[in-house]
Design a protein around this motif. Structure first.
Motif, PDB file in Angstrom:
ATOM      1  N   GLY A 165      23.338  96.851  54.107  1.00 43.10           N
ATOM      2  CA  GLY A 165      23.794  97.299  52.798  1.00 43.10           C
ATOM      3  C   GLY A 165      23.802  96.190  51.770  1.00 43.10           C
ATOM      4  N   GLU A 166      23.585  96.564  50.519  1.00 47.71           N
ATOM      5  CA  GLU A 166      23.478  95.590  49.436  1.00 47.71           C
ATOM      6  C   GLU A 166      24.784  94.825  49.223  1.00 47.71           C
ATOM      7  OE1 GLU A 166      22.058  93.266  46.476  1.00 47.71           O
ATOM      8  OE2 GLU A 166      20.886  94.576  47.797  1.00 47.71           O
ATOM      9  N   SER A 167      25.936  95.469  49.484  1.00 49.99           N
ATOM     10  CA  SER A 167      27.218  94.808  49.252  1.00 49.99           C
ATOM     11  C   SER A 167      27.584  93.816  50.350  1.00 49.99           C
ATOM     12  CB  SER A 167      28.337  95.849  49.121  1.00 49.99           C
ATOM     13  OG  SER A 167      28.483  96.578  50.332  1.00 49.99           O
ATOM     14  N   PHE A 168      26.870  93.828  51.457  1.00 55.39           N
ATOM     15  CA  PHE A 168      27.109  92.916  52.574  1.00 55.39           C
ATOM     16  C   PHE A 168      26.632  91.522  52.151  1.00 55.39           C
ATOM     17  CE2 PHE A 168      26.185  91.417  57.022  1.00 55.39           C
ATOM     18  CZ  PHE A 168      27.433  91.679  57.568  1.00 55.39           C
ATOM     19  N   MET A 169      27.525  90.545  52.171  1.00 56.28           N
ATOM     20  CA  MET A 169      27.215  89.222  51.637  1.00 56.28           C
ATOM     21  C   MET A 169      26.136  88.511  52.450  1.00 56.28           C
ATOM     22  SD  MET A 169      31.144  87.994  50.864  1.00 56.28           S
ATOM     23  CE  MET A 169      30.677  86.367  50.260  1.00 56.28           C
TER      24      MET A 169
END
Length: 229
Positions: A165-169
């Motif tokens: 996912g895009e929000s996963f750093m």
């Protein structure tokens, strides 16, 4: 765009304070093992009091109960980001997350160090998978454990974004300008490459800390990272 994280590659509080005095803006800095083990929690409190964000880079890796207890202590320092080794496993990562419960500290996991080559991983760790697949596997396990992201190289950032996912750093060390030396890193990239290939955060050390004008070097790297250059 998140601020570049400056690795404070120093061995004393005095050196850190002298370095930070050359900036007139809030920074995001990384305190690693060398500095923390010599100066301890008081240095973290000092840097926080100066208004800077902190990535406490201690890479915890132990049995789940020990890591949970250690994280409970670190949570009291109010750091913004800290980490564990993904190789410790899902149970250990879950315990680390529990230890930070109630704090605002984000937790990420180290996949494979950017100083590790695929050949070294095969021979030293006896991992038969490719380096890319090993990093991706660790990222998925960190996601399963409820962590906020991982430390990886720029080379794996896009695949991790797609899988987790895009929000996963995706925090990527080994970042330096194109004309800088690689030093002890093997999987490196420029700030622009990191931005284009999916990093969410970059960590920059000697290109700034060893510069004759750290503030100017930081500004150039920040602009390149932000797409202004």
């Amino acid at each position: 765009m998140n601020k570049p994280i400056i690795a404070l590659d120093f061995s004393s509080k005095q050196q850190v304070e002298e370095f930070l005095s050359r900036f007139n803006e809030p920074l995001f800095v990384k305190v690693g093992m060398e500095l923390f083990y010599q100066e301890g929690p008081d240095l973290v409190r000092t840097i926080k009091a100066m208004g800077h964000d902190i990535f406490l880079d201690l890479k915890l890796h132990d049995i789940p109960n020990t890591v949970e207890s250690a994280m409970r202590g670190l949570a009291k320092l109010g750091v913004d980001l800290t980490n564990v080794h993904a190789a410790g496993g899902v149970e250990m990562m879950e315990a680390a997350k529990r230890g930070l419960s109630g704090s605002e500290t984000k937790l990420i996991a180290v996949t494979q160090l950017t100083s590790t080559s695929e050949e070294q991983m095969h021979s030293d760790q006896l991992i038969a998978a490719s380096l890319h697949d090993s990093v991706l596997h660790y990222a998925k396990k960190a996601k399963q454990a409820g962590l906020d992201g991982v430390v990886c190289s720029v080379l794996e950032a896009a695949a991790i974004s797609e899988a987790c996912g895009e929000s996963f750093m995706r925090v990527t060390p080994g970042i330096r300008p194109a004309d800088a030396a690689a030093d002890d890193q093997k999987r490196i990239a420029t700030p622009q490459e990191a931005r284009l290939k999916g990093s969410t955060h970059i960590v920059v050390g000697r290109a700034i800390t060893k510069s004759e004008n750290p503030a100017a070097s930081y500004g150039q790297i920040k602009n390149e990272w932000s797409g202004l250059l």
